[in-house]
Design a protein around this motif. Sequence first.
Motif, PDB file in Angstrom:
ATOM      1  N   ARG A 139       6.148   5.353  -9.566  1.00 11.66           N
ATOM      2  CA  ARG A 139       5.079   6.115 -10.207  1.00 11.66           C
ATOM      3  C   ARG A 139       4.481   7.169  -9.273  1.00 11.66           C
ATOM      4  O   ARG A 139       3.776   8.066  -9.729  1.00 11.66           O
ATOM      5  N   LEU A 140       4.751   7.061  -7.976  1.00 11.37           N
ATOM      6  CA  LEU A 140       4.169   7.990  -7.005  1.00 11.37           C
ATOM      7  C   LEU A 140       4.889   9.331  -7.069  1.00 11.37           C
ATOM      8  O   LEU A 140       6.107   9.385  -7.265  1.00 11.37           O
ATOM      9  N   PRO A 141       4.182  10.427  -6.890  1.00  9.54           N
ATOM     10  CA  PRO A 141       4.771  11.745  -7.134  1.00  9.54           C
ATOM     11  C   PRO A 141       5.907  12.122  -6.204  1.00  9.54           C
ATOM     12  O   PRO A 141       6.779  12.907  -6.599  1.00  9.54           O
ATOM     13  N   THR A 142       5.930  11.595  -4.979  1.00 10.94           N
ATOM     14  CA  THR A 142       6.996  11.983  -4.054  1.00 10.94           C
ATOM     15  C   THR A 142       8.227  11.097  -4.155  1.00 10.94           C
ATOM     16  O   THR A 142       9.258  11.402  -3.552  1.00 10.94           O
ATOM     17  N   VAL A 143       8.147  10.000  -4.897  1.00 14.34           N
ATOM     18  CA  VAL A 143       9.282   9.074  -5.014  1.00 14.34           C
ATOM     19  C   VAL A 143      10.169   9.531  -6.175  1.00 14.34           C
ATOM     20  O   VAL A 143       9.748   9.575  -7.318  1.00 14.34           O
ATOM     21  N   LYS A 144      11.417   9.875  -5.849  1.00 17.51           N
ATOM     22  CA  LYS A 144      12.316  10.494  -6.816  1.00 17.51           C
ATOM     23  C   LYS A 144      13.484   9.613  -7.245  1.00 17.51           C
ATOM     24  O   LYS A 144      14.316  10.056  -8.051  1.00 17.51           O
ATOM     25  N   GLY A 145      13.591   8.400  -6.700  1.00 15.74           N
ATOM     26  CA  GLY A 145      14.699   7.571  -7.139  1.00 15.74           C
ATOM     27  C   GLY A 145      14.975   6.414  -6.204  1.00 15.74           C
ATOM     28  O   GLY A 145      14.115   6.009  -5.404  1.00 15.74           O
ATOM     29  N   LEU A 146      16.201   5.881  -6.306  1.00 17.68           N
ATOM     30  CA  LEU A 146      16.596   4.684  -5.579  1.00 17.68           C
ATOM     31  C   LEU A 146      17.913   4.907  -4.841  1.00 17.68           C
ATOM     32  O   LEU A 146      18.802   5.618  -5.326  1.00 17.68           O
TER      33      LEU A 146
ATOM     34  N   ASP B 227       0.822  -1.213   0.000  1.00 15.70           N
ATOM     35  CA  ASP B 227       0.000   0.000   0.000  1.00 15.70           C
ATOM     36  C   ASP B 227       0.860   1.268   0.000  1.00 15.70           C
ATOM     37  O   ASP B 227       0.636   2.199   0.770  1.00 15.70           O
ATOM     38  N   MET B 228       1.851   1.301  -0.919  1.00 13.53           N
ATOM     39  CA  MET B 228       2.781   2.428  -0.943  1.00 13.53           C
ATOM     40  C   MET B 228       2.103   3.762  -1.239  1.00 13.53           C
ATOM     41  O   MET B 228       2.563   4.815  -0.796  1.00 13.53           O
ATOM     42  N   GLU B 229       1.010   3.757  -1.993  1.00 10.16           N
ATOM     43  CA  GLU B 229       0.328   5.013  -2.274  1.00 10.16           C
ATOM     44  C   GLU B 229      -0.144   5.673  -0.990  1.00 10.16           C
ATOM     45  O   GLU B 229       0.009   6.891  -0.794  1.00 10.16           O
ATOM     46  N   ARG B 230      -0.705   4.881  -0.078  1.00  5.96           N
ATOM     47  CA  ARG B 230      -1.167   5.422   1.200  1.00  5.96           C
ATOM     48  C   ARG B 230       0.025   5.804   2.086  1.00  5.96           C
ATOM     49  O   ARG B 230       0.003   6.827   2.775  1.00  5.96           O
ATOM     50  N   VAL B 231       1.087   4.997   2.052  1.00  3.32           N
ATOM     51  CA  VAL B 231       2.267   5.273   2.868  1.00  3.32           C
ATOM     52  C   VAL B 231       2.900   6.597   2.459  1.00  3.32           C
ATOM     53  O   VAL B 231       3.185   7.459   3.300  1.00  3.32           O
ATOM     54  N   MET B 232       3.115   6.791   1.167  1.00  2.55           N
ATOM     55  CA  MET B 232       3.821   7.988   0.721  1.00  2.55           C
ATOM     56  C   MET B 232       2.965   9.238   0.802  1.00  2.55           C
ATOM     57  O   MET B 232       3.489  10.357   0.715  1.00  2.55           O
TER      58      MET B 232
ATOM     59  N   ALA C  68      11.345  11.417  -1.681  1.00  2.00           N
ATOM     60  CA  ALA C  68      11.760  10.143  -1.097  1.00  2.00           C
ATOM     61  C   ALA C  68      12.533   9.305  -2.105  1.00  2.00           C
ATOM     62  O   ALA C  68      12.287   9.371  -3.315  1.00  2.00           O
ATOM     63  N   LEU C  69      13.456   8.505  -1.577  1.00  2.00           N
ATOM     64  CA  LEU C  69      14.197   7.524  -2.355  1.00  2.00           C
ATOM     65  C   LEU C  69      13.899   6.148  -1.795  1.00  2.00           C
ATOM     66  O   LEU C  69      13.789   5.973  -0.575  1.00  2.00           O
ATOM     67  N   LEU C  70      13.779   5.161  -2.667  1.00  2.00           N
ATOM     68  CA  LEU C  70      13.485   3.803  -2.249  1.00  2.00           C
ATOM     69  C   LEU C  70      14.772   3.075  -1.919  1.00  2.00           C
ATOM     70  O   LEU C  70      15.758   3.153  -2.664  1.00  2.00           O
ATOM     71  N   LEU C  71      14.786   2.344  -0.806  1.00  2.00           N
ATOM     72  CA  LEU C  71      15.960   1.559  -0.449  1.00  2.00           C
ATOM     73  C   LEU C  71      15.814   0.139  -0.972  1.00  2.00           C
ATOM     74  O   LEU C  71      14.720  -0.338  -1.263  1.00  2.00           O
ATOM     75  N   GLY C  72      16.961  -0.542  -1.073  1.00  2.00           N
ATOM     76  CA  GLY C  72      16.962  -1.879  -1.641  1.00  2.00           C
ATOM     77  C   GLY C  72      16.849  -2.996  -0.627  1.00  2.00           C
ATOM     78  O   GLY C  72      16.235  -4.017  -0.886  1.00  2.00           O
ATOM     79  N   GLY C  73      17.455  -2.813   0.554  1.00  2.00           N
ATOM     80  CA  GLY C  73      17.395  -3.847   1.582  1.00  2.00           C
ATOM     81  C   GLY C  73      18.270  -5.039   1.261  1.00  2.00           C
ATOM     82  O   GLY C  73      19.271  -4.940   0.551  1.00  2.00           O
TER      83      GLY C  73
END
Length: 305
Positions: free
Chosen positions: A273-280, A238-243, A250-255
């Motif tokens: 695809r979410l507007p606040t996510v800008k990279g990895l 549910d990343m849409e609700r989280v972000m 925000a940047l996504l981590l790999g883990g």
Amino acid sequence: MTLRPGRAETSTIGTRSGRVAELTEIRATRPDAIASAAALRPRRDTLLGPSGRLMLVAADHPARGALAAGGDPLAMADRGELLDRLCTALERPGVDGVLGTPDVIEDLLLLGVLDGKVVIGSMNRGGLAGAAFEIDDRFTAYDAAALSAARLDGGKMLLRIDDGDPATAGALEGCARAVSALAGNGLMAMVEPFVSRAADGRRHNVLTPEAMMRAISVAAGLGTTSARTWLKVPVVPDMERVMAASTLPALLLGGEVAGDPKAALAGWRRALRLPTVKGLVVGRSLLYPSDGDVAGAVDAAVEAL
């Protein structure tokens, strides 16, 4: 990989042992070469690349005693091999830069592979993996003044929130001070927030949407300004609700190294695809892929952007 100690001379020693030996020799005899290399490093004007995204390779795990990758508990303990893998990753098209502790960043500076790259310094590595004091994420590496002096682009901090452990309060205060100091120096503050719990003798991050929404909400409010604060977050359900919990980039981590790389890539693509996510910001998943193909793993991640 060409060694460029302080940009004053070059070496074409090709073997891993030769590169490590020369790095050590510079450190032992000419430690000022590190500051010289930092002072002369060409920097880029913006954090985001031409695509409007940011792709960073993370290598700050060893300083927290987290050496495992995949099935090898000591995968990241060989510094020469780690540097080889980092140089391979940094050479791939679309890779914008690196996240690391001072020892790793300084090796890369001496190797001359950070020209025009975004370089983020890791700040609080005191919560050693598996230690009784793991939740006590004290600031033991870069501080804002050192990052500014080295002409780096920002600082990253880990924020683990455990309502049952009083050490969380100190971590919150330390992160708030760091966010303020970084902003005061015109640098990015990258905060990696989690709700954390101790169970079965180990510490676990709670990766539910509700837990991440709470962690993001706390992290976004740290410091005297959030103008330069970015978030580093995992992909959870549910990343849409989280972000939606924040307007911060925000940047996504790999883990951990993914058992199913295709599924991990699909998760990144959906979240991107979410507007606040800008990279990895990805470390072990790219540096120690299950098939050993670092360049291929990096290229696949770049393609996801």
